[in-house]
Write an enzyme that holds these catalytic residues in place. Structure first.
Site, PDB file in Angstrom:
ATOM      1  N   SER A 135       0.860  -1.176   0.000  1.00  0.00           N
ATOM      2  CA  SER A 135       0.000   0.000   0.000  1.00  0.00           C
ATOM      3  C   SER A 135       0.900   1.231   0.000  1.00  0.00           C
ATOM      4  O   SER A 135       1.692   1.428   0.921  1.00  0.00           O
ATOM      5  CB  SER A 135      -0.885  -0.026   1.250  1.00  0.00           C
ATOM      6  OG  SER A 135      -1.625   1.168   1.360  1.00  0.00           O
ATOM      7  N   LYS A 161      -1.040  -0.908  -4.340  1.00  0.00           N
ATOM      8  CA  LYS A 161      -2.241  -0.118  -4.021  1.00  0.00           C
ATOM      9  C   LYS A 161      -1.816   1.326  -3.848  1.00  0.00           C
ATOM     10  O   LYS A 161      -0.854   1.607  -3.138  1.00  0.00           O
ATOM     11  CB  LYS A 161      -2.870  -0.666  -2.740  1.00  0.00           C
ATOM     12  CG  LYS A 161      -3.935   0.214  -2.110  1.00  0.00           C
ATOM     13  CD  LYS A 161      -4.701  -0.538  -1.024  1.00  0.00           C
ATOM     14  CE  LYS A 161      -4.699   0.199   0.293  1.00  0.00           C
ATOM     15  NZ  LYS A 161      -5.433  -0.525   1.349  1.00  0.00           N
ATOM     16  N   LEU A 162      -2.541   2.224  -4.517  1.00  0.00           N
ATOM     17  CA  LEU A 162      -2.260   3.656  -4.385  1.00  0.00           C
ATOM     18  C   LEU A 162      -3.315   4.291  -3.510  1.00  0.00           C
ATOM     19  O   LEU A 162      -4.519   4.103  -3.731  1.00  0.00           O
ATOM     20  CB  LEU A 162      -2.307   4.342  -5.762  1.00  0.00           C
ATOM     21  CG  LEU A 162      -1.406   3.777  -6.859  1.00  0.00           C
ATOM     22  CD1 LEU A 162      -1.614   4.583  -8.147  1.00  0.00           C
ATOM     23  CD2 LEU A 162       0.057   3.807  -6.430  1.00  0.00           C
ATOM     24  N   LYS A 163      -2.883   5.075  -2.538  1.00  0.00           N
ATOM     25  CA  LYS A 163      -3.823   5.903  -1.788  1.00  0.00           C
ATOM     26  C   LYS A 163      -4.217   7.079  -2.684  1.00  0.00           C
ATOM     27  O   LYS A 163      -3.334   7.681  -3.333  1.00  0.00           O
ATOM     28  CB  LYS A 163      -3.165   6.413  -0.505  1.00  0.00           C
ATOM     29  CG  LYS A 163      -2.886   5.314   0.518  1.00  0.00           C
ATOM     30  CD  LYS A 163      -4.176   4.757   1.107  1.00  0.00           C
ATOM     31  CE  LYS A 163      -3.896   3.894   2.328  1.00  0.00           C
ATOM     32  NZ  LYS A 163      -5.147   3.337   2.898  1.00  0.00           N
ATOM     33  N   ASP A 188      -7.194   3.196  -3.042  1.00  0.00           N
ATOM     34  CA  ASP A 188      -7.910   3.272  -1.752  1.00  0.00           C
ATOM     35  C   ASP A 188      -8.117   4.734  -1.388  1.00  0.00           C
ATOM     36  O   ASP A 188      -7.151   5.499  -1.269  1.00  0.00           O
ATOM     37  CB  ASP A 188      -7.079   2.564  -0.671  1.00  0.00           C
ATOM     38  CG  ASP A 188      -7.791   2.484   0.677  1.00  0.00           C
ATOM     39  OD1 ASP A 188      -8.945   2.948   0.782  1.00  0.00           O
ATOM     40  OD2 ASP A 188      -7.172   1.948   1.628  1.00  0.00           O
ATOM     41  N   GLU A 213     -11.190   1.014  -3.344  1.00  0.00           N
ATOM     42  CA  GLU A 213     -11.492   0.692  -1.950  1.00  0.00           C
ATOM     43  C   GLU A 213     -12.073   1.905  -1.237  1.00  0.00           C
ATOM     44  O   GLU A 213     -11.513   2.998  -1.297  1.00  0.00           O
ATOM     45  CB  GLU A 213     -10.179   0.239  -1.300  1.00  0.00           C
ATOM     46  CG  GLU A 213     -10.270  -0.195   0.147  1.00  0.00           C
ATOM     47  CD  GLU A 213      -8.905  -0.674   0.672  1.00  0.00           C
ATOM     48  OE1 GLU A 213      -7.994  -0.938  -0.142  1.00  0.00           O
ATOM     49  OE2 GLU A 213      -8.752  -0.762   1.903  1.00  0.00           O
ATOM     50  N   ASP A 238     -13.864  -1.319   2.988  1.00  0.00           N
ATOM     51  CA  ASP A 238     -12.945  -1.514   4.108  1.00  0.00           C
ATOM     52  C   ASP A 238     -13.643  -0.997   5.366  1.00  0.00           C
ATOM     53  O   ASP A 238     -14.342  -1.752   6.073  1.00  0.00           O
ATOM     54  CB  ASP A 238     -11.616  -0.775   3.803  1.00  0.00           C
ATOM     55  CG  ASP A 238     -10.622  -0.734   4.952  1.00  0.00           C
ATOM     56  OD1 ASP A 238     -10.949  -1.176   6.064  1.00  0.00           O
ATOM     57  OD2 ASP A 238      -9.484  -0.227   4.769  1.00  0.00           O
ATOM     58  N   LYS A 262     -10.019  -6.957   7.663  1.00  0.00           N
ATOM     59  CA  LYS A 262      -8.970  -6.568   8.612  1.00  0.00           C
ATOM     60  C   LYS A 262      -9.466  -7.009   9.965  1.00  0.00           C
ATOM     61  O   LYS A 262     -10.423  -6.429  10.483  1.00  0.00           O
ATOM     62  CB  LYS A 262      -8.842  -5.044   8.681  1.00  0.00           C
ATOM     63  CG  LYS A 262      -7.981  -4.396   7.685  1.00  0.00           C
ATOM     64  CD  LYS A 262      -7.936  -2.902   7.934  1.00  0.00           C
ATOM     65  CE  LYS A 262      -7.401  -2.222   6.696  1.00  0.00           C
ATOM     66  NZ  LYS A 262      -7.508  -0.756   6.775  1.00  0.00           N
ATOM     67  N   GLY A 290      -4.506  -4.241   5.872  1.00  0.00           N
ATOM     68  CA  GLY A 290      -3.465  -4.076   6.886  1.00  0.00           C
ATOM     69  C   GLY A 290      -3.632  -2.775   7.624  1.00  0.00           C
ATOM     70  O   GLY A 290      -4.297  -1.846   7.142  1.00  0.00           O
TER      71      GLY A 290
HETATM   72  O1  OSB Z   1      -7.190   1.880   4.593  1.00  0.00           O
HETATM   73  O2  OSB Z   1      -6.168   0.093   4.185  1.00  0.00           O
HETATM   74  C1  OSB Z   1      -6.223   1.153   4.801  1.00  0.00           C
HETATM   75  C2  OSB Z   1      -3.077   1.655   6.920  1.00  0.00           C
HETATM   76  C3  OSB Z   1      -3.622   2.203   8.061  1.00  0.00           C
HETATM   77  C4  OSB Z   1      -4.969   2.427   8.119  1.00  0.00           C
HETATM   78  C5  OSB Z   1      -5.792   2.099   7.020  1.00  0.00           C
HETATM   79  C6  OSB Z   1      -5.254   1.540   5.875  1.00  0.00           C
HETATM   80  C7  OSB Z   1      -3.868   1.348   5.827  1.00  0.00           C
HETATM   81  C8  OSB Z   1      -3.173   0.819   4.651  1.00  0.00           C
HETATM   82  C9  OSB Z   1      -1.838   0.143   4.875  1.00  0.00           C
HETATM   83  O3  OSB Z   1      -3.563   0.955   3.515  1.00  0.00           O
HETATM   84  C10 OSB Z   1      -1.898  -1.324   4.699  1.00  0.00           C
HETATM   85  C11 OSB Z   1      -0.681  -2.031   5.255  1.00  0.00           C
HETATM   86  O4  OSB Z   1      -0.676  -2.396   6.449  1.00  0.00           O
HETATM   87  O5  OSB Z   1       0.276  -2.225   4.517  1.00  0.00           O
HETATM   88 MG    MG Z   2      -8.377   0.793   3.212  1.00  0.00          MG
END
Ligand code: OSB
Ligand code: MG
Length: 372
Positions: A135, A161-163, A188, A213, A238, A262, A290
């Site tokens: 991510s 995965k791109l935020k 996401d 996401e 999520d 999760k 995660g």
């Molecule tokens: O939205 O998936 C999420 C990390 C912290 C809180 C929310 C998210 C995330 C990640 C990181 O996207 C995922 C990882 O643990 O690698």
């Molecule tokens: Mg997420």
């Protein structure tokens, strides 16, 4: 089984780089680490809660106080016949699922160790390796993003995965897709868009994404059902799926195509298995999300991700993607096929580096069970 002693630690464990999403930025893990003792067995777990209540409603201070004031006494008050008894024992406390999860995870580890089985076996895992990706947080510009993605691909990750957020969505996604036409790619939004943004989000459709996401509100299911009909990209939830009932509502409303599981968000492994099973029965794939867990939470995630309906790569990268030094002595390393190996030893398999854990501990609290 009566739990004889519970120790909680608030830690701060710095990330290799700050993690930035549409709604927050964090410099390190503020997790609460759980240690339990019973019948001569020691077990470990983790509440991977954020510093601030910007992902869900919890933060490291609320979880710390709810654990001490309510959840630990509730667990001390029951004679656990199986790990499935942990969640019902805490049900009078509403929500606060990450706080609950830390105890529930540790109880699963305790039972696995007592039965001399791996956690994956106890959970019903069927795989000895689980596919994983990375991510990637929001970067300062597209050149930086391309360099960051390139470095993860060089490490051997095959899913990215791109935020995204408004102003950092279509263009960065286009840039990554143009550079790597065959990459497994997904995005996401962490609840930053509104239903009115549907036509804008549909601009992601040409990029052949695995999924988008949680575009809409953290507690929404209804509008996601409407948005799904506006998008070709598969829609994944999520934040919105916090219990088996929420999963059932989303499935019945056709609010998503895929669920991110999760176990910390859901409050435990038991309810995560229920969601996994309900999705499987509905023909819906799940994948393992995660929360930038330490090596303890990571081992628990890998065990859960070995269940059969986890068919897409998880956000469970190797420990060195998160921390220069982790609080375990046996970090996961990435296999050449972009997988992590499921620990086959007893319990979840993470071996805690107690000296380093001491060094990163901000606060320690120990409770002994005096209840008969
Ligand atoms: O939205 O998936 C999420 C990390 C912290 C809180 C929310 C998210 C995330 C990640 C990181 O996207 C995922 C990882 O643990 O690698
Ligand atoms: Mg997420």
């Amino acid at each position: 089984m009566k739990i004889e002693q519970i120790e909680l630690r608030r830690i701060f464990l710095p990330y290799v780089a700050p993690f930035v999403t549409s709604g927050w930025r964090e410099e390190g893990s503020h997790a609460i680490i759980v240690r339990m003792e019973s019948e001569g067995i020691v077990a470990w777990g983790e509440t991977p809660v954020g510093e601030n209540p910007f992902y869900n409603e919890e933060n490291c201070k609320t979880a710390w106080s709810i654990l001490q004031d309510y959840l630990v006494p509730m667990i001390f008050g029951v004679d656990l016949q199986s790990p499935w008894d942990a969640t019902p024992a805490m049900s009078r406390v509403r929500a606060n699922r990450m706080a609950k999860a830390g105890l529930e995870f540790t109880i699963w580890d305790l039972f696995a160790r007592r039965e001399q089985r791996s956690l994956a076996q106890l959970l019903g895992g069927v795989r000895d390796r689980v596919p994983v990706g990375v991510s990637v947080g929001i970067q300062k510009d597209i050149d930086t993003l391309l360099a960051v993605v390139e470095a993860y691909l060089a490490d051997g990750y095959n899913r990215i995965k791109l935020k995204i957020k408004p102003g950092w969505d279509v263009e960065p996604t286009r840039a990554v897709r143009e550079r790597w036409p065959n990459l497994l790619l997904q995005v996401d939004a962490n609840s930053i868009y509104r239903l009115d943004d549907g036509p804008h989000l549909a601009k992601l459709d040409p990029f052949d994404l695995l999924l988008v996401e949680q575009p809409l509100a953290h507690d929404d299911i209804f509008d996601h059902a409407k948005l799904k009909r506006m998008l070709k990209t598969p829609l994944c939830l999520d934040e919105s799926i916090v219990s088996p009932d929420h999963a059932r509502w989303a499935i019945e409303l056709a609010a998503c195509d895929i669920i991110n599981v999760k176990p910390s968000r859901i409050g435990g492994l038991g309810d995560s298995i229920r969601i996994h099973d309900a999705a499987q029965a509905a023909g819906m794939p799940v994948w393992h999300g995660g929360m930038l867990e330490t090596g303890i939470g990571r081992a628990i995630n890998v065990a859960l991700a070995s269940l059969p309906n986890f068919t897409l790569p998880g956000d469970i990268s190797a420990n060195d993607r998160y921390f220069k030094r982790d609080i375990v002595v046996n970090p996961f390393t990435l296999n050449s096929d972009s997988t992590l190996t499921v620990p086959a030893g007893i319990g979840h398999g993470a071996i805690v580096d107690e000296d380093y854990l001491d060094a990163v501990t901000l606060d320690r609290w120990v409770a002994v069970n005096h209840q008969p």
